[in-house]
Design a protein around this motif. Structure first.
Motif, PDB file in Angstrom:
ATOM      1  N   THR A   1       0.790  -1.238  -0.077  1.00  0.00           N
ATOM      2  CA  THR A   1       0.077  -0.021   0.052  1.00  0.00           C
ATOM      3  C   THR A   1       0.875   1.240   0.069  1.00  0.00           C
ATOM      4  O   THR A   1       1.991   1.229   0.507  1.00  0.00           O
ATOM      5  CB  THR A   1      -0.718   0.093   1.111  1.00  0.00           C
TER       6      THR A   1
ATOM      7  N   HIS B   1       0.333  -6.906  -5.520  1.00  0.00           N
ATOM      8  CA  HIS B   1      -0.950  -6.007  -5.927  1.00  0.00           C
ATOM      9  C   HIS B   1      -0.528  -4.714  -4.990  1.00  0.00           C
ATOM     10  O   HIS B   1      -0.307  -4.630  -3.885  1.00  0.00           O
ATOM     11  CB  HIS B   1      -2.037  -6.433  -5.483  1.00  0.00           C
TER      12      HIS B   1
ATOM     13  N   LEU C   1      -2.304  -1.072  -3.631  1.00  0.00           N
ATOM     14  CA  LEU C   1      -3.703  -0.798  -3.108  1.00  0.00           C
ATOM     15  C   LEU C   1      -3.338   0.749  -2.552  1.00  0.00           C
ATOM     16  O   LEU C   1      -2.533   0.835  -1.824  1.00  0.00           O
ATOM     17  CB  LEU C   1      -4.381  -1.712  -2.495  1.00  0.00           C
TER      18      LEU C   1
ATOM     19  N   SER D   1      -9.962   5.438   4.636  1.00  0.00           N
ATOM     20  CA  SER D   1      -8.920   4.868   3.535  1.00  0.00           C
ATOM     21  C   SER D   1      -8.902   3.412   4.065  1.00  0.00           C
ATOM     22  O   SER D   1      -8.727   2.357   3.297  1.00  0.00           O
ATOM     23  CB  SER D   1      -7.593   5.656   3.801  1.00  0.00           C
TER      24      SER D   1
ATOM     25  N   GLU E   1     -11.897   1.438   3.114  1.00  0.00           N
ATOM     26  CA  GLU E   1     -11.830   1.452   1.432  1.00  0.00           C
ATOM     27  C   GLU E   1     -10.636   0.371   1.329  1.00  0.00           C
ATOM     28  O   GLU E   1     -11.065  -0.786   0.309  1.00  0.00           O
ATOM     29  CB  GLU E   1     -11.622   2.600   0.864  1.00  0.00           C
ATOM     30  N   LEU E   2      -9.581   0.208   1.953  1.00  0.00           N
ATOM     31  CA  LEU E   2      -8.772  -0.948   1.667  1.00  0.00           C
ATOM     32  C   LEU E   2      -9.378  -2.351   1.868  1.00  0.00           C
ATOM     33  O   LEU E   2      -9.096  -3.403   1.395  1.00  0.00           O
ATOM     34  CB  LEU E   2      -7.465  -0.572   2.535  1.00  0.00           C
TER      35      LEU E   2
ATOM     36  N   ARG F   1     -12.183  -3.060   1.891  1.00  0.00           N
ATOM     37  CA  ARG F   1     -13.328  -3.572   0.979  1.00  0.00           C
ATOM     38  C   ARG F   1     -12.747  -4.127  -0.360  1.00  0.00           C
ATOM     39  O   ARG F   1     -13.293  -4.915  -1.067  1.00  0.00           O
ATOM     40  CB  ARG F   1     -14.305  -2.418   0.509  1.00  0.00           C
ATOM     41  N   GLU F   2     -11.479  -3.672  -0.469  1.00  0.00           N
ATOM     42  CA  GLU F   2     -10.841  -4.038  -1.969  1.00  0.00           C
ATOM     43  C   GLU F   2      -9.875  -5.271  -1.687  1.00  0.00           C
ATOM     44  O   GLU F   2      -9.644  -5.838  -2.660  1.00  0.00           O
ATOM     45  CB  GLU F   2      -9.959  -2.846  -2.438  1.00  0.00           C
ATOM     46  N   LEU F   3      -9.640  -5.426  -0.613  1.00  0.00           N
ATOM     47  CA  LEU F   3      -8.650  -6.618  -0.104  1.00  0.00           C
ATOM     48  C   LEU F   3      -8.994  -7.874  -0.866  1.00  0.00           C
ATOM     49  O   LEU F   3      -8.312  -8.727  -1.260  1.00  0.00           O
ATOM     50  CB  LEU F   3      -8.189  -6.772   1.483  1.00  0.00           C
ATOM     51  N   HIS F   4     -10.473  -8.182  -0.630  1.00  0.00           N
ATOM     52  CA  HIS F   4     -10.769  -9.719  -1.053  1.00  0.00           C
ATOM     53  C   HIS F   4     -10.693  -9.890  -2.557  1.00  0.00           C
ATOM     54  O   HIS F   4     -10.618 -11.055  -3.122  1.00  0.00           O
ATOM     55  CB  HIS F   4     -12.244  -9.915  -0.666  1.00  0.00           C
ATOM     56  N   LEU F   5     -10.462  -8.833  -3.310  1.00  0.00           N
ATOM     57  CA  LEU F   5     -10.322  -8.731  -4.889  1.00  0.00           C
ATOM     58  C   LEU F   5      -9.059  -9.143  -5.276  1.00  0.00           C
ATOM     59  O   LEU F   5      -8.699  -9.684  -6.282  1.00  0.00           O
ATOM     60  CB  LEU F   5     -10.684  -7.370  -5.416  1.00  0.00           C
ATOM     61  N   VAL F   6      -7.892  -9.006  -4.331  1.00  0.00           N
ATOM     62  CA  VAL F   6      -6.645  -9.418  -4.705  1.00  0.00           C
ATOM     63  C   VAL F   6      -5.875 -10.661  -3.706  1.00  0.00           C
ATOM     64  O   VAL F   6      -5.044 -11.293  -4.011  1.00  0.00           O
ATOM     65  CB  VAL F   6      -5.499  -8.123  -4.584  1.00  0.00           C
TER      66      VAL F   6
END
Length: 236
Positions: free
Chosen positions: A37, A59, A61, A70, A73-74, A76-81
């Motif tokens: 990050t 990855h 982010l 923030s 938001e991280l 929420r996005e974490l499961h995508l990677v």
């Protein structure tokens, strides 16, 4: 350096430069999967270069560790990677130089506390559901946060923030012990980074290699401790 039996899933904050970037390099070199990050990923040129060299294993982010929104938001996005984390390295930090007694700006102290103490504590709290049972949390601290080692009025905002971060480490260790997640405070030494300055004694490569060895050897019985990059106990 001991290598885990399976690739480890690690998240490193403040990964665009200094120790954070070196953590990413060494974790990738040993085969781990890394989420790195930075506040401004588009400007993290060295980090983005590593993405090209390690497709699918790194990855990047966005994260402002001082901003709780923030963090959310991280998460929420974490499961995508990644499907979870085995290790969280709270590395992001700030040091305002030139402070002296009677002239410590309140805004500077507040910013340092948000970034170095509140940030790692709240981020760990937010990401705890994503950390696997038996995982680890490594908080990058400093000897300057050791109350027992105070020998002058040095970098007060930074020192106060790291002392507060050490308390956060101890509290997180108690909160996460039931899940066998070890939480430790780590002093990286005086390292030759932008923050450490040109007069520093240790290379980032040596510091991170030592820190990873310490992290690898941690067990739940070590949770809540304060160690340096060689594994030696630090005074609180």
């Amino acid at each position: 350096m001991p290598v885990p039996s399976a690739p480890r899933r690690t998240l490193v904050t403040g990964a665009n430069r200094g120790l954070g970037l070196e953590f990413v390099r060494q974790l990738l070199a040993r085969g781990d999967r890394v989420v790195a990050t930075a506040r401004h990923p588009a400007r993290a040129n060295a980090l983005n270069h590593l993405v090209g060299e390690h497709p699918g294993r790194l990855h990047v982010l966005p994260l402002d560790v001082a901003d709780a929104k923030s963090h959310a938001e991280l998460a929420r996005e974490l499961h995508l990677v990644t499907d979870g984390l085995d290790l969280l390295i709270n590395n992001a930090g700030v040091l305002h130089s030139g402070e002296r007694f009677g002239h410590v700006p309140p805004a500077q102290l507040d910013d340092t506390l948000r970034t170095n103490a509140s940030g790692p504590f709240l981020l760990t709290q937010t990401l705890a559901p994503h950390i696997a049972d038996g995982g680890k949390v490594a908080n990058l601290s400093s000897v300057l946060g050791s109350i027992a080692s105070v020998d002058g009025f040095h970098t007060p905002s930074y020192a106060i923030s790291k002392a507060a971060q050490n308390m956060a480490t101890a509290l997180l260790a108690t909160a996460l012990r039931e899940r066998s997640i070890a939480v430790v405070a780590l002093h990286p030494g005086w390292v030759q980074t932008e923050m450490g300055g040109s007069g520093a004694q240790i290379t980032p490569e040596a510091s991170v290699a030592g820190l990873l060895k310490v992290i690898d050897e941690l067990g739940i019985d070590d949770t809540g401790t304060f160690r340096d990059w060689r594994g030696h106990a630090m005074p609180w």
